[in-house]
Design a protein around this motif. Sequence first.
Motif, mmCIF file in Angstrom:
data_model
loop_
_atom_site.group_PDB
_atom_site.id
_atom_site.type_symbol
_atom_site.label_atom_id
_atom_site.label_comp_id
_atom_site.label_asym_id
_atom_site.label_seq_id
_atom_site.Cartn_x
_atom_site.Cartn_y
_atom_site.Cartn_z
ATOM 1 N N UNK A 171 0.707 -1.405 -0.538
ATOM 2 C CA UNK A 171 -0.271 0.003 0.327
ATOM 3 C C UNK A 171 0.749 1.370 0.089
ATOM 4 N N UNK A 172 2.225 1.643 1.099
ATOM 5 C CA UNK A 172 2.855 2.060 1.193
ATOM 6 C C UNK A 172 3.530 2.683 -0.615
ATOM 7 N N UNK A 173 3.579 2.032 -0.969
ATOM 8 C CA UNK A 173 3.993 1.776 -2.611
ATOM 9 C C UNK A 173 3.597 2.247 -3.466
ATOM 10 N N UNK A 174 1.942 1.900 -3.570
ATOM 11 C CA UNK A 174 1.091 2.803 -4.157
ATOM 12 C C UNK A 174 1.222 4.249 -3.888
ATOM 13 N N UNK A 175 0.957 4.622 -2.569
ATOM 14 C CA UNK A 175 0.581 5.690 -2.577
ATOM 15 C C UNK A 175 1.666 6.763 -2.445
ATOM 16 N N UNK A 176 2.852 6.436 -2.843
ATOM 17 C CA UNK A 176 3.797 7.170 -3.182
ATOM 18 C C UNK A 176 4.212 6.973 -4.464
ATOM 19 N N UNK A 177 3.080 6.594 -5.535
ATOM 20 C CA UNK A 177 3.544 6.521 -6.782
ATOM 21 C C UNK A 177 4.172 5.544 -7.664
ATOM 22 N N UNK A 178 4.682 4.280 -6.711
ATOM 23 C CA UNK A 178 5.523 3.524 -7.172
ATOM 24 C C UNK A 178 5.439 3.151 -9.085
ATOM 25 N N UNK A 179 6.096 3.214 -9.577
ATOM 26 C CA UNK A 179 5.834 2.314 -11.219
ATOM 27 C C UNK A 179 5.293 0.845 -10.917
ATOM 28 N N UNK A 180 4.074 0.669 -12.183
ATOM 29 C CA UNK A 180 3.032 -0.179 -11.967
ATOM 30 C C UNK A 180 4.119 -1.111 -11.785
ATOM 31 N N UNK A 181 4.743 -1.453 -12.423
ATOM 32 C CA UNK A 181 5.471 -2.747 -12.568
ATOM 33 C C UNK A 181 5.653 -3.635 -11.827
ATOM 34 N N UNK A 182 6.226 -2.284 -10.445
ATOM 35 C CA UNK A 182 6.734 -2.800 -9.360
ATOM 36 C C UNK A 182 6.044 -3.569 -8.404
ATOM 37 N N UNK A 183 4.643 -2.243 -8.691
ATOM 38 C CA UNK A 183 3.582 -2.797 -7.292
ATOM 39 C C UNK A 183 3.094 -3.881 -8.252
ATOM 40 N N UNK A 184 3.434 -4.362 -9.554
ATOM 41 C CA UNK A 184 2.461 -6.086 -9.828
ATOM 42 C C UNK A 184 3.856 -7.266 -9.813
ATOM 43 N N UNK A 185 5.194 -6.616 -9.751
ATOM 44 C CA UNK A 185 5.686 -8.043 -9.236
ATOM 45 C C UNK A 185 5.896 -8.228 -8.000
ATOM 46 N N UNK A 186 5.377 -7.369 -7.109
ATOM 47 C CA UNK A 186 5.358 -7.134 -5.526
ATOM 48 C C UNK A 186 4.217 -8.500 -5.123
ATOM 49 N N UNK B 1 2.867 -10.319 -7.351
ATOM 50 C CA UNK B 1 2.859 -11.315 -8.010
ATOM 51 C C UNK B 1 3.693 -12.675 -7.050
ATOM 52 N N UNK B 2 5.287 -12.327 -6.164
ATOM 53 C CA UNK B 2 5.511 -12.294 -5.414
ATOM 54 C C UNK B 2 4.498 -12.452 -4.238
ATOM 55 N N UNK B 3 3.746 -12.120 -3.679
ATOM 56 C CA UNK B 3 3.519 -12.042 -2.450
ATOM 57 C C UNK B 3 1.849 -13.209 -3.020
ATOM 58 N N UNK B 4 1.840 -13.364 -4.222
ATOM 59 C CA UNK B 4 0.510 -14.461 -4.697
ATOM 60 C C UNK B 4 0.838 -15.479 -4.842
ATOM 61 N N UNK B 5 1.931 -15.759 -5.194
ATOM 62 C CA UNK B 5 2.720 -16.960 -4.965
ATOM 63 C C UNK B 5 3.541 -17.568 -4.290
ATOM 64 N N UNK B 6 3.938 -16.888 -2.968
ATOM 65 C CA UNK B 6 3.795 -16.883 -1.215
ATOM 66 C C UNK B 6 3.309 -17.627 -1.006
ATOM 67 N N UNK B 7 1.965 -16.983 -1.251
ATOM 68 C CA UNK B 7 0.273 -17.267 -0.183
ATOM 69 C C UNK B 7 -0.086 -18.840 -0.588
ATOM 70 N N UNK B 8 0.536 -18.908 -2.417
ATOM 71 C CA UNK B 8 0.403 -20.087 -2.865
ATOM 72 C C UNK B 8 0.790 -21.281 -2.083
ATOM 73 N N UNK B 9 2.155 -21.253 -2.076
ATOM 74 C CA UNK B 9 3.355 -21.854 -1.458
ATOM 75 C C UNK B 9 2.642 -22.507 0.444
ATOM 76 N N UNK B 10 2.328 -21.386 0.565
ATOM 77 C CA UNK B 10 1.747 -21.649 2.205
ATOM 78 C C UNK B 10 0.456 -22.753 2.204
#
Length: 426
Positions: free
Chosen positions: A203-218, A220-229
């Motif tokens: 959320x803070x990355x989105x609020x400070x205007x981080x690039x869409x690729x960074x947000x999408x990558x983060x 994706x990593x979170x979704x993969x991690x949740x899937x592995x759990x």
Amino acid sequence: MSVNQIDRPVFSDTAVGLRSSIRAALRQPLADYYLVIVAVVLLSGIGLYEMISASSVLAMVQGHSPYYYGLHQGIMIAAGAIGALVLSRLSRRALVIVSWLGVALAIVLLAFVVVPGGFGFSSGGNQAWLSIGPVQFQPSEFAKVALVLWAAALFTQPDRINNLGSAKALFLPYLPVAGLILGLVAAEKDLGTAVIVGIIVIAPLWLVGAPGKLLGGAALVGAVGAGLMVVFDSVRRAKVLSFIGTMLPFLHLAPPASDQPQNAIYALATGGWWGVGPGASRQKWGGLYNGAHTDYILAVLGEELGLFGILIVLGLMVTIVVTGLRIARRNDALFWRIAAGGVATWIFVQAGLNTLVAFGMFPVMGVPFPFVSYGGSAIMSALFGVGILLAAALHEPLAVREMADRRARKGTHRTTEVIVARRAPR
């Protein structure tokens, strides 16, 4: 002239007048501040009442008074309210110091939970609790508050705030530290809290205007991690497969791991529009087991107070979230915008997950409904978040001017009283 022709202009004028009054009230300098307080007080009051009702049977079965869990929750609400009041009155500089100390303490306490032979203990399949003497709590709940504040403090540092377009300013040290906290929460096997903490990190990355690729990558990593759990935990995997099998019966997957989700639907269906009456829930007598006052508190509420009661609770929650986003939008300082936006996002996601689980639209996550579900750490953490919202509301430009004017008028009044007292005959 018909009756309808006579009544229509009167109704129209009333509606227009009501809308004008609401808009005028929302334009007041301290409107957001008082709106958050009123919504949280009402929601916490309804939640405490409903939690006492939902937990009364379990408490008696365990040999306690029917008000056992309610008393504990009331004490935690009082402690959280005091903490919220203190946080709401702290300056930005003080909150920055609190944020750094909070993140450091969160890492240490989370490590104590998962370190073998430490102070952590398991409950419900998750090793998320820490026991120090007579005190038992969940450090992961307080890590949410620490992360929100720390992100606001980090991204508004003087040497960083003007360079947020660079990857280094966004990545270091934010992602390594936030990733460490998220990893420790994941190590507790608490998927629900891990998902919420992951969204708090993004959320803070989105609020400070981080690039869409960074947000999408983060993401994706979170979704993969949740899937592995889910994949590598048999209990969690069974819950997910059970949910999919319930939603798609033609797949003939594993039978339901628990009948709690189905009993929650029975509770909601029984409640109908207006409910069966306060305290008259049937599913709390065993159908929802020990989840009536935690994961499925909305199901019990819906059974007793009906759809009407659920809409009131969800309406109050939406009021808190929307007002939090409004506070972020009305603030000039990035620190307060990140802090208010982060708290609003956290509360929205947590409430949304719990609601979806209660309505049978998502696998069981073990996520409490903010201000309503039982849980001392959860209610205190949420109220601390409210303290941050209130602090941000008091730093809106119009609110700052209003508070300054009040102090000036109060000072003038006191000066006049002193002059009159000195001139009065003795």
